[in-house]
Design a protein around this motif. Structure first.
Motif, PDB file in Angstrom:
ATOM      1  N   TYR A   6       1.045  -1.386  -0.033  1.00  0.00           N
ATOM      2  CA  TYR A   6      -0.277  -0.806  -0.177  1.00  0.00           C
ATOM      3  C   TYR A   6       0.840   1.008  -0.014  1.00  0.00           C
ATOM      4  CZ  TYR A   6       0.906   0.553   4.707  1.00  0.00           C
ATOM      5  OH  TYR A   6       2.035   0.271   6.279  1.00  0.00           O
ATOM      6  N   ARG A   7      -0.034   2.322  -0.149  1.00  0.00           N
ATOM      7  CA  ARG A   7       0.639   3.582   0.047  1.00  0.00           C
ATOM      8  C   ARG A   7       0.451   4.072   1.098  1.00  0.00           C
ATOM      9  NH1 ARG A   7       0.893   7.239  -5.466  1.00  0.00           N
ATOM     10  NH2 ARG A   7      -0.626   8.649  -4.602  1.00  0.00           N
ATOM     11  N   PRO A   8       0.943   4.606   2.267  1.00  0.00           N
ATOM     12  CA  PRO A   8       1.097   5.114   3.040  1.00  0.00           C
ATOM     13  C   PRO A   8       0.089   6.617   2.871  1.00  0.00           C
ATOM     14  CG  PRO A   8       3.274   5.016   3.373  1.00  0.00           C
ATOM     15  CD  PRO A   8       2.467   4.992   2.334  1.00  0.00           C
ATOM     16  N   ALA A   9      -0.817   6.886   4.081  1.00  0.00           N
ATOM     17  CA  ALA A   9      -1.912   8.246   3.534  1.00  0.00           C
ATOM     18  C   ALA A   9      -0.861   9.473   4.907  1.00  0.00           C
ATOM     19  CB  ALA A   9      -3.072   7.930   4.410  1.00  0.00           C
ATOM     20  N   LYS A  10      -1.458  10.804   4.280  1.00  0.00           N
ATOM     21  CA  LYS A  10      -0.496  11.470   5.485  1.00  0.00           C
ATOM     22  C   LYS A  10      -1.193  11.157   6.546  1.00  0.00           C
ATOM     23  CE  LYS A  10      -1.398  15.979   4.277  1.00  0.00           C
ATOM     24  NZ  LYS A  10      -2.099  16.634   5.520  1.00  0.00           N
ATOM     25  N   CYS A  20       4.904   9.681   1.801  1.00  0.00           N
ATOM     26  CA  CYS A  20       3.618   9.494   1.401  1.00  0.00           C
ATOM     27  C   CYS A  20       4.114   8.750  -0.137  1.00  0.00           C
ATOM     28  CB  CYS A  20       2.994  10.515   1.813  1.00  0.00           C
ATOM     29  SG  CYS A  20       2.408  10.830   3.088  1.00  0.00           S
ATOM     30  N   GLN A  21       4.896   9.048  -0.643  1.00  0.00           N
ATOM     31  CA  GLN A  21       4.988   9.060  -2.122  1.00  0.00           C
ATOM     32  C   GLN A  21       5.382   7.028  -2.233  1.00  0.00           C
ATOM     33  OE1 GLN A  21       3.399  10.687  -4.188  1.00  0.00           O
ATOM     34  NE2 GLN A  21       3.018  12.279  -2.696  1.00  0.00           N
ATOM     35  N   ASP A  22       5.742   7.000  -1.417  1.00  0.00           N
ATOM     36  CA  ASP A  22       6.485   5.273  -1.128  1.00  0.00           C
ATOM     37  C   ASP A  22       5.840   4.136  -1.377  1.00  0.00           C
ATOM     38  OD1 ASP A  22       8.913   6.197  -2.340  1.00  0.00           O
ATOM     39  OD2 ASP A  22       9.724   6.087  -0.493  1.00  0.00           O
ATOM     40  N   TRP A  23       5.475   3.648  -2.167  1.00  0.00           N
ATOM     41  CA  TRP A  23       4.974   1.644  -1.953  1.00  0.00           C
ATOM     42  C   TRP A  23       5.188   1.679  -0.225  1.00  0.00           C
ATOM     43  CZ3 TRP A  23       0.263   0.492  -3.982  1.00  0.00           C
ATOM     44  CH2 TRP A  23      -0.111   2.082  -4.555  1.00  0.00           C
ATOM     45  N   ARG A  54      10.322  -0.057   1.801  1.00  0.00           N
ATOM     46  CA  ARG A  54       9.668   0.890   1.186  1.00  0.00           C
ATOM     47  C   ARG A  54       9.902   0.658  -0.677  1.00  0.00           C
ATOM     48  NH1 ARG A  54       7.371   4.849   3.212  1.00  0.00           N
ATOM     49  NH2 ARG A  54       7.545   4.436   5.022  1.00  0.00           N
ATOM     50  N   PHE A  55       9.313   0.669  -1.454  1.00  0.00           N
ATOM     51  CA  PHE A  55       9.732   1.334  -2.573  1.00  0.00           C
ATOM     52  C   PHE A  55       9.073   1.913  -3.416  1.00  0.00           C
ATOM     53  CE2 PHE A  55       8.785  -3.686  -1.208  1.00  0.00           C
ATOM     54  CZ  PHE A  55      10.107  -4.101  -2.146  1.00  0.00           C
ATOM     55  N   GLU A  56       9.636   2.354  -4.411  1.00  0.00           N
ATOM     56  CA  GLU A  56       9.631   3.499  -4.689  1.00  0.00           C
ATOM     57  C   GLU A  56       7.849   3.073  -6.354  1.00  0.00           C
ATOM     58  OE1 GLU A  56      12.848   4.801  -7.537  1.00  0.00           O
ATOM     59  OE2 GLU A  56      13.729   5.465  -6.111  1.00  0.00           O
ATOM     60  N   THR A  57       7.879   2.369  -6.485  1.00  0.00           N
ATOM     61  CA  THR A  57       6.446   2.598  -7.502  1.00  0.00           C
ATOM     62  C   THR A  57       5.955   1.345  -6.888  1.00  0.00           C
ATOM     63  OG1 THR A  57       8.202   0.956  -9.159  1.00  0.00           O
ATOM     64  CG2 THR A  57       8.029   3.206  -9.730  1.00  0.00           C
ATOM     65  N   ALA A  71       2.540 -14.209  -0.770  1.00  0.00           N
ATOM     66  CA  ALA A  71       0.629 -14.275  -1.156  1.00  0.00           C
ATOM     67  C   ALA A  71       0.998 -12.642  -0.556  1.00  0.00           C
ATOM     68  CB  ALA A  71       0.177 -15.463   0.038  1.00  0.00           C
ATOM     69  N   PHE A  72       0.414 -11.666  -1.568  1.00  0.00           N
ATOM     70  CA  PHE A  72      -0.076 -10.594  -1.140  1.00  0.00           C
ATOM     71  C   PHE A  72      -1.006  -9.970  -2.209  1.00  0.00           C
ATOM     72  CE2 PHE A  72       1.480 -10.764  -5.648  1.00  0.00           C
ATOM     73  CZ  PHE A  72       0.971  -9.637  -5.736  1.00  0.00           C
ATOM     74  N   ARG A  73      -1.423  -8.478  -1.616  1.00  0.00           N
ATOM     75  CA  ARG A  73      -2.929  -7.869  -1.748  1.00  0.00           C
ATOM     76  C   ARG A  73      -2.062  -6.487  -1.654  1.00  0.00           C
ATOM     77  NH1 ARG A  73      -6.239  -6.071   2.495  1.00  0.00           N
ATOM     78  NH2 ARG A  73      -5.669  -6.172   3.923  1.00  0.00           N
ATOM     79  N   VAL A  74      -2.998  -6.014  -2.691  1.00  0.00           N
ATOM     80  CA  VAL A  74      -2.545  -4.556  -3.331  1.00  0.00           C
ATOM     81  C   VAL A  74      -3.929  -3.788  -2.540  1.00  0.00           C
ATOM     82  CG1 VAL A  74      -1.738  -2.874  -4.716  1.00  0.00           C
ATOM     83  CG2 VAL A  74      -0.623  -5.231  -4.939  1.00  0.00           C
ATOM     84  N   ILE A  75      -3.268  -2.775  -1.769  1.00  0.00           N
ATOM     85  CA  ILE A  75      -4.328  -1.883  -1.720  1.00  0.00           C
ATOM     86  C   ILE A  75      -4.091  -0.431  -2.245  1.00  0.00           C
ATOM     87  CG2 ILE A  75      -5.637  -0.450   0.620  1.00  0.00           C
ATOM     88  CD1 ILE A  75      -4.191  -2.712   2.642  1.00  0.00           C
ATOM     89  N   GLU A  76      -5.187  -0.279  -2.944  1.00  0.00           N
ATOM     90  CA  GLU A  76      -5.552   0.903  -4.126  1.00  0.00           C
ATOM     91  C   GLU A  76      -5.082   2.025  -2.785  1.00  0.00           C
ATOM     92  OE1 GLU A  76      -3.901   1.452  -7.108  1.00  0.00           O
ATOM     93  OE2 GLU A  76      -3.714  -1.202  -6.647  1.00  0.00           O
ATOM     94  N   PRO A  77      -4.810   2.919  -3.108  1.00  0.00           N
ATOM     95  CA  PRO A  77      -4.116   4.251  -2.522  1.00  0.00           C
ATOM     96  C   PRO A  77      -6.465   5.532  -2.881  1.00  0.00           C
ATOM     97  CG  PRO A  77      -3.169   4.644  -3.889  1.00  0.00           C
ATOM     98  CD  PRO A  77      -3.827   3.316  -4.030  1.00  0.00           C
TER      99      PRO A  77
END
Length: 101
Positions: A6-10, A20-23, A54-57, A71-77
């Motif tokens: 996920y991408r953390p919120a502010k 807040c820009q990193d995943w 932390r990843f850039e994309t 195993a993973f799940r992606v949470i869209e911001p």
């Protein structure tokens, strides 16, 4: 062992968008935290809860999870809607709400 990407919120204490820009890839807890009866501390035997990568994309985080067989799940911001507000709007003659002190 499931990972969240996920991408953390502010946070409320931030005015900018730093960190807040990193995943982030982190593992979901496998066991609930336990409370020490004597001291009241919260502890966990789950060592994966300490890992935060932390990843850039988003694609780099997904590629890492696939490469390591996680195993993973992606949470869209959720993108925030910014309203343009001017200080002069407080003194407009056609205000929708009456002026109060």
């Amino acid at each position: 062992m499931t990972a969240r990407i996920y991408r953390p919120a502010k946070t409320a204490m931030q005015s900018g968008k730093a960190k807040c820009q990193d995943w982030v890839l982190e593992f979901e807890p496998e066991k609930p935290r336990a409370i020490d009866p004597m001291m009241g501390y919260t502890s966990s035997a789950d060592m994966n809860s300490q890992i935060h990568l932390r990843f850039e994309t988003r694609d780099a985080a997904v590629a890492y999870a696939v490469r390591n067989g996680l195993a993973f799940r992606v949470i869209e911001p959720k993108e925030s809607k910014r309203r343009r507000v001017a200080y002069a709007d407080n003194f407009r003659y056609d205000r929708r709400q009456p002026w109060t002190h």
